[in-house]
Design an enzyme around this catalytic site. Sequence first.
Site, PDB file in Angstrom:
ATOM      1  CB  VAL A 118      50.658   1.805 -13.672  1.00 55.35           C
ATOM      2  CG1 VAL A 118      51.365   2.991 -12.798  1.00 55.35           C
ATOM      3  CG2 VAL A 118      49.250   1.900 -13.624  1.00 55.35           C
ATOM      4  NE  ARG A 125      64.237  -1.271 -23.657  1.00 54.99           N
ATOM      5  CZ  ARG A 125      65.224  -2.401 -23.479  1.00 54.99           C
ATOM      6  NH1 ARG A 125      66.313  -2.243 -22.995  1.00 54.99           N
ATOM      7  NH2 ARG A 125      64.624  -3.450 -24.377  1.00 54.99           N
ATOM      8  CG  PHE A 126      60.601   0.183 -18.285  1.00 51.98           C
ATOM      9  CD1 PHE A 126      61.050  -0.544 -19.207  1.00 51.98           C
ATOM     10  CD2 PHE A 126      60.567  -0.297 -17.117  1.00 51.98           C
ATOM     11  CE1 PHE A 126      61.827  -1.776 -18.960  1.00 51.98           C
ATOM     12  CE2 PHE A 126      61.254  -1.372 -16.630  1.00 51.98           C
ATOM     13  CZ  PHE A 126      61.984  -2.229 -17.674  1.00 51.98           C
ATOM     14  NE  ARG A 292      61.756   0.996 -28.140  1.00 48.10           N
ATOM     15  CZ  ARG A 292      62.151  -0.249 -27.791  1.00 48.10           C
ATOM     16  NH1 ARG A 292      61.661  -0.672 -26.463  1.00 48.10           N
ATOM     17  NH2 ARG A 292      62.527  -1.066 -28.636  1.00 48.10           N
ATOM     18  NE  ARG A 314      50.499   6.108  -9.081  1.00 51.48           N
ATOM     19  CZ  ARG A 314      50.327   4.998  -8.458  1.00 51.48           C
ATOM     20  NH1 ARG A 314      49.472   4.347  -7.995  1.00 51.48           N
ATOM     21  NH2 ARG A 314      51.344   3.901  -8.694  1.00 51.48           N
ATOM     22  CD  GLU A 406      46.051   4.180  -3.515  1.00 48.98           C
ATOM     23  OE1 GLU A 406      46.543   3.321  -4.037  1.00 48.98           O
ATOM     24  OE2 GLU A 406      46.449   5.370  -3.746  1.00 48.98           O
ATOM     25  N   GLY A 431      42.282  -0.249  -6.051  1.00 48.07           N
ATOM     26  CA  GLY A 431      43.508  -0.881  -5.655  1.00 48.07           C
ATOM     27  C   GLY A 431      43.474  -1.704  -4.456  1.00 48.07           C
ATOM     28  CG  PHE A 432      43.425  -6.609  -3.429  1.00 44.59           C
ATOM     29  CD1 PHE A 432      42.191  -6.969  -2.466  1.00 44.59           C
ATOM     30  CD2 PHE A 432      44.503  -7.297  -3.316  1.00 44.59           C
ATOM     31  CE1 PHE A 432      42.600  -7.748  -1.732  1.00 44.59           C
ATOM     32  CE2 PHE A 432      44.749  -8.210  -2.601  1.00 44.59           C
ATOM     33  CZ  PHE A 432      43.540  -8.648  -1.741  1.00 44.59           C
ATOM     34  CG  ASP A 434      48.641   1.262  -1.362  1.00 47.57           C
ATOM     35  OD1 ASP A 434      49.084   1.519  -0.459  1.00 47.57           O
ATOM     36  OD2 ASP A 434      49.081   1.779  -2.799  1.00 47.57           O
ATOM     37  N   PRO A 515      50.073  -5.176 -16.607  1.00 50.24           N
ATOM     38  CG  PRO A 515      51.122  -7.044 -16.406  1.00 50.24           C
ATOM     39  CD  PRO A 515      49.949  -6.673 -16.546  1.00 50.24           C
ATOM     40  CG  ASP A 605      53.227  -0.962  -6.558  1.00 49.73           C
ATOM     41  OD1 ASP A 605      52.749  -1.695  -5.562  1.00 49.73           O
ATOM     42  OD2 ASP A 605      52.841  -0.392  -7.178  1.00 49.73           O
TER      43      ASP A 605
END
Length: 694
Positions: A118, A125-126, A292, A314, A406, A431-432, A434, A515, A605
Amino acid sequence: MGDRVEKSGLRIDAALAKFIEAEVLAPLGKDAAAFWQDFAALLDRFVPQNRALLAKRDAIQAEIDAWHLARVGKPIDGAEYQAFLHEIGYLVPEPAPFQIGTQNVDREIAAMAGPQLVVPVLNARFLLNAANARWGSLYDAYYGTDALDAPAARSGGYDAARGAAVIKAARAFLDRAVPLAGISWSDWDGEGVPPLADPVHLIARKDGGLLLAHHGLHIELVIDRSHPIGRTDTAGIADVIIESALTTICDLEDSIAAVDAEDKLAAYRNWLGVIRGDLADTFEKGGQTMTRTLNADRVWGDLTLPGRSLLFVRNVGHLMTNPAILLADGSEIPEGILDAVITSAIGAHDVAGLGRYRNSRHGSIYIVKPKQHGPEECAFTNQLFDAVEDLLALPRHTIKVGVMDEERRTSANLAACIHAVKDRIVFINTGFLDRTGDEIHTSMRAGPMIRKGAMKQSAWIAAYEARNVQIGLACGLSGKAQIGKGMWAAPDLMGEMMVQKIGHPQSGANTAWVPSPTAATLHAMHYHQIGVFDVQRELAGRPVPPLEDLLTVPLAIGVNFSEEEVREELDNNAQGLLGYVVRWIDAGVGCSKVPDINDIGLMEDRATLRISSQHMANWLLHGVCTRDQVMDSLRRMAAKVDAQNAGDPAYVPLVGNEDAPAFRAALDLVFRGVEQPSGYTEPLLHAWRRVKKG
């Protein structure tokens, strides 16, 4: 906010309108005037429905609050509670048994099991790193992390001793995944074809490499005796490259701070760039300028393998609005509807083959839809996507949907939620974080909650995780869609991840969040250890854990927390809250590695913020702590967060700036936490970020 232009009664930020018309619609051959007219008609139809669904959320929550207030001090009777939830429409009847009918799904989703990234779409860049993380060096992943059980690398260049340990560990992986007949990979001399115990694992050969496969995942051996590593290797193996992040979610939601047209335009532009294949990012690293771009496909003779992760996008949920477009009545556009239209229009470039590379080879657009409360909201999404397909002249069910499990009302009615989108669903996941935030807020008035760290051992969470897999399998997701698990939040603790995260494929989940690209490469080894589709076949037909367990409220019944326990809990929550909020408000960073109270970097987040703020609000509401105690923790933890950010020249300290937007946002999140819709942090974060931006 910049200038606006009027289109079919909509007042649109001028820069956003220009981008949509020139860069999104024009290459598709779409008439701009017709688009805006049809978009306005779509909004006329769906905005009232969106508002009605949000009003229903509030009404249901008010009834739950009243029910708990009428029973203060009494234990919750499970049967009575369920009957009440049915009566108010929180629980709906289970649908008759069914199988999903989704078609034209790429094999990365339907037929393969592996990691999922995600990535915040605002960080080019990410975003490129994540898209390119389809393939990763096992040598690099071992060498640079604590996943390797060996002394850390010495500084000052390549550490040959650690390198030898890396090579040994990689050979052990090959011995497990694609064993040789009679010998270890450590004994192979690199001559000819390796004597595989099962020759089916060999997929292709070329000068400089071998391509192997196991459990549907590819392994590439780079053979180069001129390479510094290959030169000293018996077989000349310079690296082991393994298929890693099969899919990546490009996130416009919890991991970014997008509060206005400027932010939305930047997000949409990056999504277009990665779909079109021309996104690039130039940066300085090690004193050198680097650029990149997206990786090309990998060619092995007649076989071509994707060089990039398959991309989802998303969207935001149903709650928030955005001033990027103002409706005829002057109100802001529901952001989820805006995302649905614009991200799909961008995705249509891929469907039309306009990009340098193909994302979906089956002509699908993959959208993850978060924060939906129950099947009625999922049905709304299905109808909205129908309308978007009509707007863009796309075949029905081109737009696929991932439903994030979630929110508590979705968990409790998961089969009905899946049924509402049964012909376009390609993804469910747990999604633990949220989900815990909604657990606290839904039962806010029931009493004080157990400590945050104890939540993972509570009855509801075990039922939640197991029900998600079993219901997904019962609805026919295996072989057609992903059943996913949540994030490993500690990117520096890869050794611990390798111990714990194998539980996700063991549970029957064919994907799980990681991650970083490095984490994806390491986690990919778990899918070589576990044949997930075999596990799914074994689980199929098992009973779904009872709803009663899922609905068990995690109350601290009969617990008198000590003063030290209260202080410890408040400090933990306050430090995490402030560490995240100060970056969100001041720098517009929606997701980053934030040091926790023990100085361990965790990926934070809005989901983590939702838990911390709601937990503090709950304890404050029920007298476990006082306002003075909360303020004391916030002020002491502000000093700690300041110290943790001391090396950032752009950082504005919290201490001495309690009237600044960041600290005031933190106060609101706690002291106004009870009144926030579903406990969400977005309304307050957006308001204070806009104040900061001016």
